[in-house]
Design an enzyme around this catalytic site. Structure first.
Site, PDB file in Angstrom:
ATOM      1  N   ASP A 186      12.109  35.389  13.714  1.00  0.00           N
ATOM      2  CA  ASP A 186      11.012  36.285  13.354  1.00  0.00           C
ATOM      3  C   ASP A 186       9.715  36.071  14.133  1.00  0.00           C
ATOM      4  O   ASP A 186       8.765  36.855  13.998  1.00  0.00           O
ATOM      5  CB  ASP A 186      10.743  36.215  11.838  1.00  0.00           C
ATOM      6  CG  ASP A 186      10.416  34.798  11.331  1.00  0.00           C
ATOM      7  OD1 ASP A 186       9.857  33.985  12.105  1.00  0.00           O
ATOM      8  OD2 ASP A 186      10.712  34.512  10.152  1.00  0.00           O
ATOM      9  N   HIS A 221      18.294  30.370  17.555  1.00  0.00           N
ATOM     10  CA  HIS A 221      19.079  31.580  17.307  1.00  0.00           C
ATOM     11  C   HIS A 221      18.466  32.831  17.923  1.00  0.00           C
ATOM     12  O   HIS A 221      18.759  33.938  17.495  1.00  0.00           O
ATOM     13  CB  HIS A 221      19.288  31.770  15.791  1.00  0.00           C
ATOM     14  CG  HIS A 221      20.141  30.710  15.163  1.00  0.00           C
ATOM     15  ND1 HIS A 221      20.193  30.480  13.799  1.00  0.00           N
ATOM     16  CD2 HIS A 221      21.000  29.818  15.724  1.00  0.00           C
ATOM     17  CE1 HIS A 221      21.029  29.490  13.544  1.00  0.00           C
ATOM     18  NE2 HIS A 221      21.540  29.063  14.685  1.00  0.00           N
ATOM     19  N   CYS A 239      21.243  49.933  28.177  1.00  0.00           N
ATOM     20  CA  CYS A 239      20.506  48.970  28.993  1.00  0.00           C
ATOM     21  C   CYS A 239      19.822  49.731  30.135  1.00  0.00           C
ATOM     22  O   CYS A 239      20.487  50.505  30.839  1.00  0.00           O
ATOM     23  CB  CYS A 239      21.493  47.933  29.546  1.00  0.00           C
ATOM     24  SG  CYS A 239      20.801  46.905  30.852  1.00  0.00           S
ATOM     25  N   CYS A 275      21.818  48.776  33.564  1.00  0.00           N
ATOM     26  CA  CYS A 275      23.217  49.095  33.887  1.00  0.00           C
ATOM     27  C   CYS A 275      23.813  50.200  33.009  1.00  0.00           C
ATOM     28  O   CYS A 275      24.932  50.647  33.268  1.00  0.00           O
ATOM     29  CB  CYS A 275      24.086  47.833  33.795  1.00  0.00           C
ATOM     30  SG  CYS A 275      24.374  47.303  32.091  1.00  0.00           S
ATOM     31  N   THR A 285      15.889  25.614   4.749  1.00  0.00           N
ATOM     32  CA  THR A 285      17.208  25.986   5.272  1.00  0.00           C
ATOM     33  C   THR A 285      18.288  25.512   4.311  1.00  0.00           C
ATOM     34  O   THR A 285      18.173  24.440   3.717  1.00  0.00           O
ATOM     35  CB  THR A 285      17.445  25.434   6.699  1.00  0.00           C
ATOM     36  OG1 THR A 285      18.785  25.758   7.111  1.00  0.00           O
ATOM     37  CG2 THR A 285      17.220  23.935   6.801  1.00  0.00           C
ATOM     38  N   PRO A 306      12.716  24.635  -2.509  1.00  0.00           N
ATOM     39  CA  PRO A 306      12.586  24.722  -3.972  1.00  0.00           C
ATOM     40  C   PRO A 306      13.903  24.449  -4.692  1.00  0.00           C
ATOM     41  O   PRO A 306      13.901  24.118  -5.874  1.00  0.00           O
ATOM     42  CB  PRO A 306      12.129  26.161  -4.226  1.00  0.00           C
ATOM     43  CG  PRO A 306      12.242  26.884  -2.948  1.00  0.00           C
ATOM     44  CD  PRO A 306      12.502  25.919  -1.838  1.00  0.00           C
ATOM     45  N   ALA A 364       7.689  25.970   0.628  1.00  0.00           N
ATOM     46  CA  ALA A 364       7.098  25.382   1.840  1.00  0.00           C
ATOM     47  C   ALA A 364       5.611  25.716   1.974  1.00  0.00           C
ATOM     48  O   ALA A 364       4.836  24.901   2.465  1.00  0.00           O
ATOM     49  CB  ALA A 364       7.865  25.873   3.066  1.00  0.00           C
TER      50      ALA A 364
END
Ligand code: BJW
Length: 260
Positions: free
Chosen positions: A120, A135, A162, A165, A203, A229, A246
Protein backbone atom coordinates in the site's frame (compact mmCIF):
# COMPACT_ATOMS: atom_id res chain seq x y z
CA UNK A 1 -0.34 -5.73 28.32
CA UNK A 2 -3.19 -3.61 29.64
CA UNK A 3 -4.68 -0.51 28.16
CA UNK A 4 -6.24 2.07 30.42
CA UNK A 5 -9.89 2.93 29.85
CA UNK A 6 -10.45 6.21 28.04
CA UNK A 7 -11.91 8.87 30.28
CA UNK A 8 -15.24 10.42 29.39
CA UNK A 9 -14.71 13.36 27.02
CA UNK A 10 -11.00 12.67 26.44
CA UNK A 11 -11.20 11.39 22.86
CA UNK A 12 -8.25 13.58 21.87
CA UNK A 13 -5.69 11.90 24.12
CA UNK A 14 -4.49 8.44 23.13
CA UNK A 15 -5.13 5.59 25.58
CA UNK A 16 -2.23 4.80 27.85
CA UNK A 17 -0.39 1.61 27.13
CA UNK A 18 1.89 -0.21 29.47
CA UNK A 19 5.02 -1.41 27.68
CA UNK A 20 6.83 -4.06 29.74
CA UNK A 21 10.15 -2.89 31.15
CA UNK A 22 11.97 -5.80 29.50
CA UNK A 23 10.85 -4.58 26.08
CA UNK A 24 11.81 -0.99 26.82
CA UNK A 25 15.27 -2.05 28.00
CA UNK A 26 15.84 -4.31 25.00
CA UNK A 27 14.69 -1.60 22.62
CA UNK A 28 16.98 0.96 24.27
CA UNK A 29 20.01 -1.30 24.18
CA UNK A 30 19.45 -2.55 20.62
CA UNK A 31 21.66 -1.25 17.84
CA UNK A 32 20.39 -3.32 14.93
CA UNK A 33 16.63 -3.42 14.61
CA UNK A 34 14.35 -5.00 12.02
CA UNK A 35 10.62 -4.27 11.77
CA UNK A 36 8.54 -6.67 9.69
CA UNK A 37 5.06 -5.40 8.95
CA UNK A 38 1.89 -6.95 7.57
CA UNK A 39 -1.61 -5.81 6.73
CA UNK A 40 -2.48 -5.13 10.39
CA UNK A 41 -0.18 -2.09 10.47
CA UNK A 42 -2.48 -0.42 7.94
CA UNK A 43 -5.75 -1.60 9.50
CA UNK A 44 -6.16 1.60 11.50
CA UNK A 45 -5.78 3.58 8.28
CA UNK A 46 -8.87 1.78 7.00
CA UNK A 47 -7.09 -0.69 4.71
CA UNK A 48 -8.69 -4.13 5.09
CA UNK A 49 -6.41 -6.95 6.19
CA UNK A 50 -6.41 -10.19 4.26
CA UNK A 51 -7.62 -12.68 6.80
CA UNK A 52 -9.71 -10.85 9.37
CA UNK A 53 -11.63 -8.09 7.64
CA UNK A 54 -14.14 -9.49 5.24
CA UNK A 55 -16.07 -6.66 3.62
CA UNK A 56 -16.85 -5.72 0.01
CA UNK A 57 -14.99 -7.89 -2.45
CA UNK A 58 -13.24 -9.59 0.44
CA UNK A 59 -16.52 -11.12 1.48
CA UNK A 60 -16.97 -12.82 -1.87
CA UNK A 61 -13.46 -13.96 -2.67
CA UNK A 62 -10.56 -15.45 -0.78
CA UNK A 63 -7.24 -13.65 -1.27
CA UNK A 64 -5.77 -16.98 -2.26
CA UNK A 65 -8.30 -17.18 -5.11
CA UNK A 66 -7.46 -13.72 -6.44
CA UNK A 67 -3.77 -13.28 -5.69
CA UNK A 68 -2.51 -16.05 -7.96
CA UNK A 69 -1.25 -16.15 -11.54
CA UNK A 70 -3.81 -18.89 -12.20
CA UNK A 71 -6.68 -16.61 -11.13
CA UNK A 72 -5.38 -13.87 -13.44
CA UNK A 73 -5.11 -16.29 -16.34
CA UNK A 74 -8.60 -17.70 -15.66
CA UNK A 75 -10.43 -14.43 -15.02
CA UNK A 76 -8.24 -11.38 -15.65
CA UNK A 77 -11.17 -8.94 -15.50
CA UNK A 78 -12.17 -9.98 -11.97
CA UNK A 79 -8.61 -9.90 -10.66
CA UNK A 80 -8.01 -6.54 -12.33
CA UNK A 81 -11.25 -5.15 -10.84
CA UNK A 82 -10.15 -6.27 -7.38
CA UNK A 83 -6.91 -4.33 -7.70
CA UNK A 84 -8.65 -1.27 -9.14
CA UNK A 85 -10.95 -1.33 -6.12
CA UNK A 86 -7.97 -1.52 -3.79
CA UNK A 87 -6.12 1.30 -5.59
CA UNK A 88 -9.17 3.51 -5.28
CA UNK A 89 -9.46 2.66 -1.62
CA UNK A 90 -5.85 3.72 -1.06
CA UNK A 91 -6.52 7.13 -2.57
CA UNK A 92 -8.71 7.91 0.44
CA UNK A 93 -6.49 6.68 3.28
CA UNK A 94 -3.57 8.11 5.18
CA UNK A 95 -0.70 6.66 7.20
CA UNK A 96 -1.61 6.12 10.85
CA UNK A 97 0.43 6.57 14.07
CA UNK A 98 1.97 3.11 13.63
CA UNK A 99 3.50 4.04 10.26
CA UNK A 100 4.63 7.36 11.73
CA UNK A 101 6.22 5.76 14.80
CA UNK A 102 8.18 3.35 12.60
CA UNK A 103 9.41 6.20 10.41
CA UNK A 104 10.64 8.01 13.53
CA UNK A 105 12.13 4.90 15.08
CA UNK A 106 14.51 4.44 12.18
CA UNK A 107 16.45 7.56 13.20
CA UNK A 108 17.08 6.15 16.70
CA UNK A 109 19.22 3.24 15.55
CA UNK A 110 22.51 2.90 13.66
CA UNK A 111 20.88 0.12 11.64
CA UNK A 112 17.15 -0.10 11.11
CA UNK A 113 15.52 -2.20 8.40
CA UNK A 114 11.82 -1.82 7.64
CA UNK A 115 10.59 -4.91 5.82
CA UNK A 116 6.99 -4.90 4.67
CA UNK A 117 4.68 -7.43 3.12
CA UNK A 118 2.28 -4.61 2.35
CA UNK A 119 1.75 -3.20 -1.11
CA UNK A 120 0.00 0.00 0.00
CA UNK A 121 2.99 2.39 0.13
CA UNK A 122 1.83 3.83 3.47
CA UNK A 123 5.24 3.44 5.13
CA UNK A 124 6.80 5.63 2.45
CA UNK A 125 3.97 8.13 2.75
CA UNK A 126 4.71 8.32 6.50
CA UNK A 127 8.33 9.22 5.75
CA UNK A 128 10.12 5.86 5.87
CA UNK A 129 12.88 5.50 3.33
CA UNK A 130 14.59 2.38 1.96
CA UNK A 131 11.52 0.28 2.71
CA UNK A 132 12.14 -3.35 1.79
CA UNK A 133 9.02 -4.38 -0.10
CA UNK A 134 8.65 -8.15 -0.24
CA UNK A 135 5.36 -8.34 -2.13
CA UNK A 136 5.65 -5.43 -4.56
CA UNK A 137 3.63 -2.24 -4.64
CA UNK A 138 0.10 -1.48 -5.80
CA UNK A 139 1.25 1.86 -7.19
CA UNK A 140 2.79 0.06 -10.16
CA UNK A 141 1.68 -2.17 -13.00
CA UNK A 142 4.03 -4.34 -14.94
CA UNK A 143 3.89 -6.15 -18.22
CA UNK A 144 2.96 -9.80 -17.79
CA UNK A 145 5.92 -10.70 -19.99
CA UNK A 146 8.26 -8.52 -17.95
CA UNK A 147 9.08 -5.78 -20.46
CA UNK A 148 8.72 -2.99 -17.89
CA UNK A 149 6.67 -1.37 -15.18
CA UNK A 150 4.40 1.68 -15.20
CA UNK A 151 2.31 3.71 -12.77
CA UNK A 152 -0.70 1.67 -11.65
CA UNK A 153 -3.86 2.35 -13.63
CA UNK A 154 -7.46 2.35 -12.52
CA UNK A 155 -9.17 1.65 -15.84
CA UNK A 156 -12.56 0.10 -15.20
CA UNK A 157 -12.27 -2.27 -18.12
CA UNK A 158 -9.07 -4.12 -17.63
CA UNK A 159 -6.45 -5.24 -17.75
CA UNK A 160 -5.11 -2.65 -20.20
CA UNK A 161 -2.41 -3.50 -22.75
CA UNK A 162 1.28 -3.00 -22.02
CA UNK A 163 2.34 0.29 -23.70
CA UNK A 164 5.53 -1.41 -24.95
CA UNK A 165 4.40 -4.77 -26.32
CA UNK A 166 0.61 -4.82 -26.23
CA UNK A 167 0.36 -7.84 -23.95
CA UNK A 168 -1.56 -7.50 -20.70
CA UNK A 169 -0.53 -5.31 -17.79
CA UNK A 170 -0.87 -6.72 -14.29
CA UNK A 171 -0.34 -5.20 -10.85
CA UNK A 172 3.33 -5.24 -9.84
CA UNK A 173 2.72 -7.40 -6.78
CA UNK A 174 3.78 -10.92 -5.78
CA UNK A 175 1.08 -13.55 -6.07
CA UNK A 176 1.04 -16.99 -4.48
CA UNK A 177 3.42 -19.34 -6.23
CA UNK A 178 5.55 -16.47 -7.54
CA UNK A 179 9.07 -15.69 -6.45
CA UNK A 180 9.66 -12.70 -4.22
CA UNK A 181 12.12 -10.06 -5.49
CA UNK A 182 15.45 -11.71 -4.72
CA UNK A 183 17.31 -8.57 -3.64
CA UNK A 184 14.61 -7.58 -1.16
CA UNK A 185 14.38 -11.10 0.21
CA UNK A 186 18.13 -11.45 0.65
CA UNK A 187 18.42 -8.05 2.35
CA UNK A 188 15.57 -8.92 4.71
CA UNK A 189 17.03 -12.27 5.77
CA UNK A 190 20.53 -10.84 6.18
CA UNK A 191 19.18 -8.06 8.39
CA UNK A 192 17.20 -10.63 10.41
CA UNK A 193 20.29 -12.76 10.99
CA UNK A 194 22.23 -9.79 12.32
CA UNK A 195 19.67 -7.87 14.35
CA UNK A 196 19.35 -7.54 18.14
CA UNK A 197 15.63 -6.83 18.06
CA UNK A 198 12.95 -7.80 15.60
CA UNK A 199 9.48 -6.25 15.73
CA UNK A 200 6.82 -8.35 14.00
CA UNK A 201 3.84 -6.07 13.52
CA UNK A 202 0.34 -6.79 12.24
CA UNK A 203 0.95 -10.01 10.42
CA UNK A 204 -0.69 -13.41 10.78
CA UNK A 205 2.67 -15.00 9.96
CA UNK A 206 0.99 -17.49 7.66
CA UNK A 207 2.62 -16.59 4.37
CA UNK A 208 6.09 -17.81 3.53
CA UNK A 209 8.87 -16.89 3.10
CA UNK A 210 8.08 -13.65 5.01
CA UNK A 211 6.82 -15.67 7.99
CA UNK A 212 10.29 -17.15 8.48
CA UNK A 213 12.01 -13.79 8.97
CA UNK A 214 11.17 -13.48 12.71
CA UNK A 215 12.09 -17.14 13.22
CA UNK A 216 15.50 -16.58 11.62
CA UNK A 217 16.08 -13.51 13.81
CA UNK A 218 15.10 -15.44 16.93
CA UNK A 219 17.30 -18.40 16.03
CA UNK A 220 20.18 -15.96 15.51
CA UNK A 221 19.81 -14.59 19.05
CA UNK A 222 17.52 -11.59 18.58
CA UNK A 223 14.61 -10.71 20.82
CA UNK A 224 11.34 -10.90 18.89
CA UNK A 225 8.49 -8.60 19.89
CA UNK A 226 5.13 -9.34 18.28
CA UNK A 227 2.63 -6.48 18.06
CA UNK A 228 -0.87 -7.76 17.35
CA UNK A 229 -4.27 -7.43 19.05
CA UNK A 230 -4.86 -11.16 18.55
CA UNK A 231 -3.09 -13.92 20.46
CA UNK A 232 0.00 -15.42 18.84
CA UNK A 233 2.16 -18.37 19.77
CA UNK A 234 3.30 -18.98 23.34
CA UNK A 235 5.76 -16.50 24.83
CA UNK A 236 9.24 -17.82 25.40
CA UNK A 237 12.78 -16.75 25.94
CA UNK A 238 13.38 -13.57 23.91
CA UNK A 239 9.82 -13.82 22.55
CA UNK A 240 7.35 -11.19 23.78
CA UNK A 241 3.83 -10.41 22.65
CA UNK A 242 2.47 -6.88 22.99
CA UNK A 243 -1.25 -7.31 22.53
CA UNK A 244 -2.90 -4.24 21.09
CA UNK A 245 -3.37 -2.26 17.91
CA UNK A 246 -0.12 -1.14 16.29
CA UNK A 247 -1.32 2.47 16.13
CA UNK A 248 -1.44 2.55 19.93
CA UNK A 249 1.41 0.21 20.88
CA UNK A 250 4.15 1.58 18.60
CA UNK A 251 3.80 5.26 19.56
CA UNK A 252 3.83 4.17 23.22
CA UNK A 253 6.97 2.10 22.65
CA UNK A 254 8.63 4.99 20.83
CA UNK A 255 7.86 7.34 23.73
CA UNK A 256 9.37 4.90 26.24
CA UNK A 257 12.52 4.38 24.15
CA UNK A 258 13.03 8.14 23.91
CA UNK A 259 12.57 8.66 27.65
CA UNK A 260 15.84 6.79 28.17
C1 BJW B 1 -3.42 -5.90 13.62
C2 BJW B 1 -4.30 -4.86 13.68
C3 BJW B 1 -3.81 -3.70 14.25
C4 BJW B 1 -5.34 -6.45 12.75
N1 BJW B 1 -2.56 -3.65 14.69
N2 BJW B 1 -2.19 -5.84 14.08
C5 BJW B 1 6.39 -23.06 2.90
C6 BJW B 1 5.37 -23.79 3.49
C7 BJW B 1 4.09 -23.75 2.96
C8 BJW B 1 3.77 -22.99 1.84
C9 BJW B 1 4.78 -22.26 1.28
C10 BJW B 1 6.07 -22.30 1.79
N3 BJW B 1 6.85 -21.49 1.04
C11 BJW B 1 6.08 -20.93 0.08
C12 BJW B 1 4.82 -21.40 0.20
C13 BJW B 1 3.66 -21.04 -0.67
C14 BJW B 1 3.05 -19.68 -0.34
C15 BJW B 1 2.57 -19.67 1.10
O1 BJW B 1 3.15 -19.08 1.99
N4 BJW B 1 1.43 -20.30 1.34
C16 BJW B 1 0.85 -20.34 2.68
C17 BJW B 1 -0.39 -19.42 2.74
C18 BJW B 1 0.50 -21.75 2.98
N5 BJW B 1 4.01 -18.61 -0.58
C19 BJW B 1 4.21 -18.16 -1.81
O2 BJW B 1 3.65 -18.64 -2.77
C20 BJW B 1 5.22 -17.03 -1.98
N6 BJW B 1 6.11 -17.38 -3.03
C21 BJW B 1 7.08 -18.27 -2.85
O3 BJW B 1 7.38 -18.70 -1.76
O4 BJW B 1 7.70 -18.65 -4.01
C22 BJW B 1 8.50 -19.84 -3.98
C23 BJW B 1 7.60 -21.03 -3.72
C24 BJW B 1 6.37 -21.12 -4.34
C25 BJW B 1 5.55 -22.23 -4.09
C26 BJW B 1 5.96 -23.24 -3.23
C27 BJW B 1 7.21 -23.13 -2.61
C28 BJW B 1 8.03 -22.02 -2.87
C29 BJW B 1 4.51 -15.76 -2.44
C30 BJW B 1 3.60 -15.20 -1.41
C31 BJW B 1 2.90 -13.96 -1.96
C32 BJW B 1 1.84 -13.43 -1.02
N7 BJW B 1 1.07 -12.46 -1.72
C33 BJW B 1 0.04 -11.74 -1.00
C34 BJW B 1 -0.70 -10.83 -2.00
C35 BJW B 1 0.19 -9.64 -2.38
C36 BJW B 1 -0.45 -8.78 -3.38
C37 BJW B 1 -1.72 -8.17 -2.89
O5 BJW B 1 -1.75 -7.42 -1.88
O6 BJW B 1 -2.76 -8.41 -3.50
O7 BJW B 1 0.61 -10.96 0.06
S1 BJW B 1 -1.14 -12.81 -0.14
C38 BJW B 1 -1.32 -11.76 1.27
O8 BJW B 1 -0.79 -12.40 2.46
C39 BJW B 1 -0.40 -10.56 0.99
C40 BJW B 1 0.18 -10.31 2.36
O9 BJW B 1 1.35 -9.54 2.24
C41 BJW B 1 0.37 -11.70 2.89
C42 BJW B 1 0.51 -11.77 4.38
O10 BJW B 1 -0.66 -11.35 5.02
P1 BJW B 1 -0.56 -10.48 6.33
O11 BJW B 1 0.06 -9.19 6.03
O12 BJW B 1 0.04 -11.28 7.41
O13 BJW B 1 -2.09 -10.17 6.62
P2 BJW B 1 -3.18 -11.05 7.40
O14 BJW B 1 -4.51 -10.53 7.01
O15 BJW B 1 -2.94 -12.49 7.21
O16 BJW B 1 -2.91 -10.74 8.93
C43 BJW B 1 -3.16 -9.46 9.48
C44 BJW B 1 -2.78 -9.49 10.94
O17 BJW B 1 -2.92 -8.19 11.46
C45 BJW B 1 -3.65 -10.41 11.80
O18 BJW B 1 -2.81 -11.22 12.62
C46 BJW B 1 -4.43 -9.43 12.68
O19 BJW B 1 -4.71 -9.94 13.98
C47 BJW B 1 -3.49 -8.28 12.74
N8 BJW B 1 -4.12 -6.99 13.00
N9 BJW B 1 -5.51 -5.30 13.11
C48 BJW B 1 -1.78 -4.78 14.58
N10 BJW B 1 -4.62 -2.63 14.35
Amino acid sequence: MEMAEREEGSEESPPEVEIPEAVVETARRARRVVAVTGAGVSAESGVPTFRDAMTGLWARFRAEDLATPEAFARDPATVWAWYVWRRRLLEGVRPNPAHEALAEMSSLYPEFALVTQNVDGLHQRAGSTDVIELHGNLARDRCEVECGSWPGRTDEEGPPPCPACGRRLRPDVVWFGELLPSGALMTAFEAAEQCDLLLSIGTSGLVEPAASIPRVAHASGATVVVVNPEPSGPPGERMIHLRGPAGIVLPALLTRIREG
